[in-house]
Design an enzyme around this catalytic site. Structure first.
Site, PDB file in Angstrom:
ATOM      1  CE  LYS A  13      -2.448   0.121   3.735  1.00 48.33           C
ATOM      2  NZ  LYS A  13      -1.969  -1.214   4.376  1.00 48.33           N
ATOM      3  NE  ARG A  88      -4.415   0.200  10.154  1.00 50.68           N
ATOM      4  CZ  ARG A  88      -3.190   0.788   9.529  1.00 50.68           C
ATOM      5  NH1 ARG A  88      -3.354   1.627   9.003  1.00 50.68           N
ATOM      6  NH2 ARG A  88      -2.206  -0.436   9.506  1.00 50.68           N
ATOM      7  NE  ARG A 127       6.947  -2.538   6.055  1.00 54.34           N
ATOM      8  CZ  ARG A 127       5.619  -2.356   5.934  1.00 54.34           C
ATOM      9  NH1 ARG A 127       5.202  -1.792   4.918  1.00 54.34           N
ATOM     10  NH2 ARG A 127       5.015  -2.704   6.941  1.00 54.34           N
ATOM     11  NE  ARG A 133       6.646  -0.408   9.798  1.00 47.72           N
ATOM     12  CZ  ARG A 133       5.614  -0.174   9.323  1.00 47.72           C
ATOM     13  NH1 ARG A 133       5.385   0.341   8.015  1.00 47.72           N
ATOM     14  NH2 ARG A 133       4.529  -0.615   9.946  1.00 47.72           N
ATOM     15  NE  ARG A 144       1.443  -3.769  11.570  1.00 47.37           N
ATOM     16  CZ  ARG A 144       2.022  -3.403  10.315  1.00 47.37           C
ATOM     17  NH1 ARG A 144       2.852  -4.137  10.099  1.00 47.37           N
ATOM     18  NH2 ARG A 144       1.555  -2.242   9.644  1.00 47.37           N
TER      19      ARG A 144
HETATM   20  P1  AMP Z   1       0.596   1.457   8.672  1.00 49.50           P
HETATM   21  O1  AMP Z   1       1.965   2.066   8.444  1.00 49.50           O
HETATM   22  O2  AMP Z   1      -0.506   1.698   8.052  1.00 49.50           O
HETATM   23  O3  AMP Z   1       0.785  -0.018   8.728  1.00 49.50           O
HETATM   24  O4  AMP Z   1       0.431   1.896  10.267  1.00 49.50           O
HETATM   25  C1  AMP Z   1       1.161   1.479  11.265  1.00 49.50           C
HETATM   26  C2  AMP Z   1       0.799   1.379  12.788  1.00 49.50           C
HETATM   27  O5  AMP Z   1       0.098   2.699  12.811  1.00 49.50           O
HETATM   28  C3  AMP Z   1      -0.531   0.410  12.975  1.00 49.50           C
HETATM   29  O6  AMP Z   1      -0.069  -0.978  13.085  1.00 49.50           O
HETATM   30  C4  AMP Z   1      -1.215   1.152  13.926  1.00 49.50           C
HETATM   31  O7  AMP Z   1      -0.424   0.652  15.169  1.00 49.50           O
HETATM   32  C5  AMP Z   1      -1.008   2.562  13.676  1.00 49.50           C
HETATM   33  N1  AMP Z   1      -2.338   3.100  12.695  1.00 49.50           N
HETATM   34  C6  AMP Z   1      -2.073   3.621  11.526  1.00 49.50           C
HETATM   35  N2  AMP Z   1      -3.153   4.097  10.894  1.00 49.50           N
HETATM   36  C7  AMP Z   1      -4.255   3.648  12.056  1.00 49.50           C
HETATM   37  C8  AMP Z   1      -5.840   3.905  12.064  1.00 49.50           C
HETATM   38  N3  AMP Z   1      -6.318   4.487  10.854  1.00 49.50           N
HETATM   39  N4  AMP Z   1      -6.188   3.660  13.419  1.00 49.50           N
HETATM   40  C9  AMP Z   1      -5.740   2.936  14.075  1.00 49.50           C
HETATM   41  N5  AMP Z   1      -4.197   2.696  14.189  1.00 49.50           N
HETATM   42  C10 AMP Z   1      -3.707   3.110  13.162  1.00 49.50           C
END
Ligand code: AMP
Length: 187
Positions: A13, A88, A127, A133, A144
């Protein structure tokens, strides 16, 4: 153009969102990126969010909703946006619909990147090694995926019902997937 890009963790994404947003000439709005910037900057929001992110849990709505509301209110988002990582949850779907309705606008398209789970986990492990990360360890990757299946996958049904959902095959090279995404968006 107002677009949401969805897909499981590791679907590519983030990579695709950057490229596609450039093509559409709209800002790429990634809640994960905004949260990570806050963590890196040691802001109060970042300090609060980090414990959830490190555990692979969603950060509380009290953090994410305001963050997205503020970001979408910035002038560059007036022409549209590509949202990556939000909404989400079903509650976030309603929040987003409300935020946009207040401005008399609505989403144009929700794109779901589909991938197979083995491939996704493989990408995340890679990654983790490349970017270090802290939320890409084995147990957290599984957590996740679970949370995604549980809380986020059902959103596609809602958007499908609204006639907004387009599914795009996320397997293959970055270039191939980008081409499919742009075709799906008519860009
Ligand atoms: P991502 O980079 O989109 O995979 O986001 C990394 C982490 O940020 C996720 O595993 C959540 O802990 C947090 N996060 C990102 N977007 C959201 C969201 N819309 N709602 C809740 N937590 C989020």
């Amino acid at each position: 153009m107002r677009v949401v890009l969805m897909g499981p963790p590791g679907a590519g994404k983030g990579t695709q969102a950057v490229i596609v947003a450039q093509h559409l000439a709209v800002p790429h709005v990634s809640t994960g990126d905004i949260l990570r910037a806050n963590v890196a900057g040691g802001t109060p929001l970042g300090l609060e969010a980090q414990k959830y992110m490190d555990a692979g849990e969603y950060v509380p709505a009290s953090i994410t909703n305001g963050m997205v509301r503020d970001r979408l209110a910035e002038p560059d988002a007036a022409v549209g946006f590509l949202l990556d990582g939000y909404p989400r949850t079903l509650a976030q779907v309603d929040e987003l619909t409300g935020m946009l309705a207040e401005r008399g606008v609505a989403l144009d398209t929700v794109v779901e990147l589909t991938v197979d789970t083995d491939e996704v986990v493989g990408r995340l492990v890679k990654r983790a090694a490349e970017q270090g990360r802290s939320d890409d360890t084995g147990a957290v990757i599984r957590r996740r995926q679970e949370i995604f299946a549980d809380q986020t996958a059902p959103l596609t049904a809602v958007y499908a019902q609204q006639g907004l959902l387009v599914r795009v095959d996320g397997m293959g090279s970055v270039e191939d997937v980008t081409a499919r995404l742009l075709a799906a968006l008519g860009a």
